[in-house]
Design a protein around this motif. Structure first.
Motif, PDB file in Angstrom:
ATOM      1  N   ASN A  24       0.848  -1.193   0.000  1.00 26.13           N
ATOM      2  CA  ASN A  24       0.000   0.000   0.000  1.00 26.13           C
ATOM      3  C   ASN A  24       0.879   1.236   0.000  1.00 26.13           C
ATOM      4  OD1 ASN A  24      -1.824  -2.174   1.521  1.00 26.13           O
ATOM      5  ND2 ASN A  24      -3.155  -0.623   0.598  1.00 26.13           N
ATOM      6  N   TYR A  25       0.416   2.262  -0.666  1.00 27.29           N
ATOM      7  CA  TYR A  25       1.160   3.509  -0.711  1.00 27.29           C
ATOM      8  C   TYR A  25       0.298   4.618  -0.144  1.00 27.29           C
ATOM      9  CZ  TYR A  25      -1.758   4.684  -4.712  1.00 27.29           C
ATOM     10  OH  TYR A  25      -2.834   4.957  -5.504  1.00 27.29           O
ATOM     11  N   SER A  26       0.929   5.667   0.279  1.00 23.14           N
ATOM     12  CA  SER A  26       0.196   6.824   0.785  1.00 23.14           C
ATOM     13  C   SER A  26       0.559   8.027  -0.063  1.00 23.14           C
ATOM     14  CB  SER A  26       0.562   7.109   2.243  1.00 23.14           C
ATOM     15  OG  SER A  26       1.894   7.530   2.339  1.00 23.14           O
ATOM     16  N   SER A  27      -0.417   8.526  -0.763  1.00 25.27           N
ATOM     17  CA  SER A  27      -0.186   9.714  -1.575  1.00 25.27           C
ATOM     18  C   SER A  27      -1.514  10.198  -2.134  1.00 25.27           C
ATOM     19  CB  SER A  27       0.762   9.410  -2.731  1.00 25.27           C
ATOM     20  OG  SER A  27       0.882  10.519  -3.584  1.00 25.27           O
ATOM     21  N   SER A  28      -1.686  11.480  -2.194  1.00 28.00           N
ATOM     22  CA  SER A  28      -2.899  12.020  -2.802  1.00 28.00           C
ATOM     23  C   SER A  28      -2.803  11.958  -4.328  1.00 28.00           C
ATOM     24  CB  SER A  28      -3.119  13.465  -2.354  1.00 28.00           C
ATOM     25  OG  SER A  28      -1.989  14.252  -2.686  1.00 28.00           O
ATOM     26  N   VAL A  29      -1.590  11.923  -4.824  1.00 23.60           N
ATOM     27  CA  VAL A  29      -1.348  11.776  -6.261  1.00 23.60           C
ATOM     28  C   VAL A  29      -0.735  10.407  -6.498  1.00 23.60           C
ATOM     29  CG1 VAL A  29      -0.076  12.625  -8.260  1.00 23.60           C
ATOM     30  CG2 VAL A  29      -0.949  14.231  -6.534  1.00 23.60           C
ATOM     31  N   PRO A  30      -1.395   9.537  -7.243  1.00 22.98           N
ATOM     32  CA  PRO A  30      -0.822   8.199  -7.450  1.00 22.98           C
ATOM     33  C   PRO A  30       0.577   8.281  -8.043  1.00 22.98           C
ATOM     34  CG  PRO A  30      -3.084   8.256  -8.216  1.00 22.98           C
ATOM     35  CD  PRO A  30      -2.699   9.668  -7.882  1.00 22.98           C
ATOM     36  N   PRO A  31       1.516   7.657  -7.374  1.00 26.93           N
ATOM     37  CA  PRO A  31       2.886   7.674  -7.896  1.00 26.93           C
ATOM     38  C   PRO A  31       3.086   6.579  -8.930  1.00 26.93           C
ATOM     39  CG  PRO A  31       2.785   6.452  -5.868  1.00 26.93           C
ATOM     40  CD  PRO A  31       1.376   6.914  -6.141  1.00 26.93           C
ATOM     41  N   TYR A  32       4.271   6.530  -9.500  1.00 28.56           N
ATOM     42  CA  TYR A  32       4.637   5.348 -10.251  1.00 28.56           C
ATOM     43  C   TYR A  32       5.003   4.268  -9.226  1.00 28.56           C
ATOM     44  CZ  TYR A  32       5.043   8.489 -14.266  1.00 28.56           C
ATOM     45  OH  TYR A  32       4.796   9.398 -15.253  1.00 28.56           O
ATOM     46  N   GLU A  64       2.342 -10.722 -11.590  1.00 28.25           N
ATOM     47  CA  GLU A  64       1.541  -9.590 -12.020  1.00 28.25           C
ATOM     48  C   GLU A  64       1.078  -8.801 -10.803  1.00 28.25           C
ATOM     49  OE1 GLU A  64      -1.514 -11.528 -14.362  1.00 28.25           O
ATOM     50  OE2 GLU A  64      -2.937 -11.347 -12.697  1.00 28.25           O
ATOM     51  N   ALA A  65       0.651  -7.566 -11.046  1.00 29.60           N
ATOM     52  CA  ALA A  65       0.183  -6.719  -9.956  1.00 29.60           C
ATOM     53  C   ALA A  65      -0.948  -5.851 -10.480  1.00 29.60           C
ATOM     54  CB  ALA A  65       1.316  -5.851  -9.422  1.00 29.60           C
ATOM     55  N   GLU A  66      -1.848  -5.520  -9.585  1.00 28.63           N
ATOM     56  CA  GLU A  66      -2.981  -4.689  -9.964  1.00 28.63           C
ATOM     57  C   GLU A  66      -2.971  -3.403  -9.157  1.00 28.63           C
ATOM     58  OE1 GLU A  66      -6.822  -6.512  -9.621  1.00 28.63           O
ATOM     59  OE2 GLU A  66      -7.809  -4.897 -10.730  1.00 28.63           O
ATOM     60  N   PHE A  67      -3.028  -2.288  -9.865  1.00 27.32           N
ATOM     61  CA  PHE A  67      -3.095  -0.984  -9.218  1.00 27.32           C
ATOM     62  C   PHE A  67      -4.556  -0.680  -8.917  1.00 27.32           C
ATOM     63  CE2 PHE A  67      -2.247   3.282  -8.128  1.00 27.32           C
ATOM     64  CZ  PHE A  67      -3.161   4.101  -8.776  1.00 27.32           C
ATOM     65  N   LYS A  68      -4.843  -0.397  -7.643  1.00 27.08           N
ATOM     66  CA  LYS A  68      -6.199  -0.026  -7.243  1.00 27.08           C
ATOM     67  C   LYS A  68      -6.132   1.312  -6.524  1.00 27.08           C
ATOM     68  CE  LYS A  68      -8.220  -4.646  -6.865  1.00 27.08           C
ATOM     69  NZ  LYS A  68      -8.944  -5.606  -5.995  1.00 27.08           N
ATOM     70  N   LYS A  69      -6.534   2.341  -7.227  1.00 28.60           N
ATOM     71  CA  LYS A  69      -6.431   3.693  -6.667  1.00 28.60           C
ATOM     72  C   LYS A  69      -7.318   3.857  -5.442  1.00 28.60           C
ATOM     73  CE  LYS A  69      -6.925   8.560  -7.942  1.00 28.60           C
ATOM     74  NZ  LYS A  69      -7.270   9.508  -9.038  1.00 28.60           N
ATOM     75  N   SER A  70      -8.510   3.269  -5.498  1.00 29.62           N
ATOM     76  CA  SER A  70      -9.449   3.423  -4.389  1.00 29.62           C
ATOM     77  C   SER A  70      -8.924   2.802  -3.100  1.00 29.62           C
ATOM     78  CB  SER A  70     -10.797   2.790  -4.749  1.00 29.62           C
ATOM     79  OG  SER A  70     -10.634   1.402  -4.998  1.00 29.62           O
ATOM     80  N   GLU A  71      -8.057   1.802  -3.244  1.00 26.21           N
ATOM     81  CA  GLU A  71      -7.490   1.126  -2.071  1.00 26.21           C
ATOM     82  C   GLU A  71      -6.030   1.535  -1.839  1.00 26.21           C
ATOM     83  OE1 GLU A  71     -10.185  -2.904  -2.915  1.00 26.21           O
ATOM     84  OE2 GLU A  71      -8.023  -3.090  -2.576  1.00 26.21           O
TER      85      GLU A  71
END
Lengths: 117, 114
Positions: A24-32, A64-71
């Motif tokens: 999990n990442y913490s950022s208001s702007v999704p990073p790479y 593989e990995a899935e980016f989920k912005k909501s989570e």
């Protein structure tokens, strides 16, 4: 400040079982976002990356990995573990710094994957 | 396949001594980085370098640290007066000037300060 959290410092699976490593990442702007693997006495090798294109990213060695912005998540999976997958896995984010991105990586604390025969 | 190389693989030094860690990035790469990993801890960003100057540095990268690209191939990290807490694995990384931000890492230099 940007941070990356990997849940579970140690994950153990049986050979042939599903691998799931959480990030999990913490950022208001999704990073790479990136996943790196480190085998003993070696450097970090890129498994896959997310750079705002497809949210499901395929990498090397069947991962593989899935980016989920909501989570705010970027979990790493592999359907069937092999003994050779035993290694340290790092999730990393490249945040935006001011108006740009110097490309620096912020790492999670790492997850050791053990694969049992 | 091109790779990032680092020398030495292991360096032992006494507290207060200067050390220089060397890296040879991939030849057509333009961005260079140093990271460190203290045993049992996460990999931490130290500094990024582009166009012959530092583009970003962390709080760790204080006046004891410096970086240099003395020629077209080498990229060095100098620690002027080493402390016990500088003991760590130091990784060099480089990337090309594209939008992928993919970094290629060297195998690391293990620095032991006694």
């Amino acid at each position: 400040a940007q941070s990356v959290t990997q849940l579970g410092s140690h994950v153990s699976v049986s050979e042939g079982a599903l691998v799931l490593l959480r990030c999990n990442y913490s950022s208001s702007v999704p990073p790479y976002l990136f996943w790196y693997v480190q085998y003993p006495n070696q450097g970090l090798q890129l498994l896959l990356k997310y750079t705002s294109a497809a949210t499901l990213v395929k990498g090397i060695n069947g991962f593989e990995a899935e980016f989920k912005k909501s989570e705010t998540s970027f979990h790493l999976t592999k359907p069937s573990a092999h003994m050779s997958d035993a290694a340290e896995y790092f999730c990393a984010a490249s945040p935006f710094f001011g108006s740009g991105n110097t490309g620096k990586l912020i790492f999670g604390q790492g997850t050791t994957l053990q694969v049992k025969p | 396949e091109p790779e990032v190389t680092q020398t030495p693989s292991h360096q032992v030094t006494q507290m207060g001594q200067e050390v220089i860690l060397r890296c040879v990035p991939i030849s057509n790469h333009l961005y260079f980085y140093w990271y460190r990993q203290i045993l049992g801890q996460k990999v931490e960003f130290l500094v990024s370098f582009y166009n012959n100057e530092i583009s970003e540095k962390s709080e760790i990268f204080d006046d004891q640290f410096s970086v240099e690209r003395p020629d077209g191939s080498n990229f060095t990290l100098k620690i002027r007066s080493t402390k016990l807490e500088d003991s760590a694995m130091y990784f060099c990384a480089s990337r090309f000037n594209d939008g992928g931000y993919e970094q290629y890492f060297g195998p690391g230099t293990r620095l032991t300060v006694t």
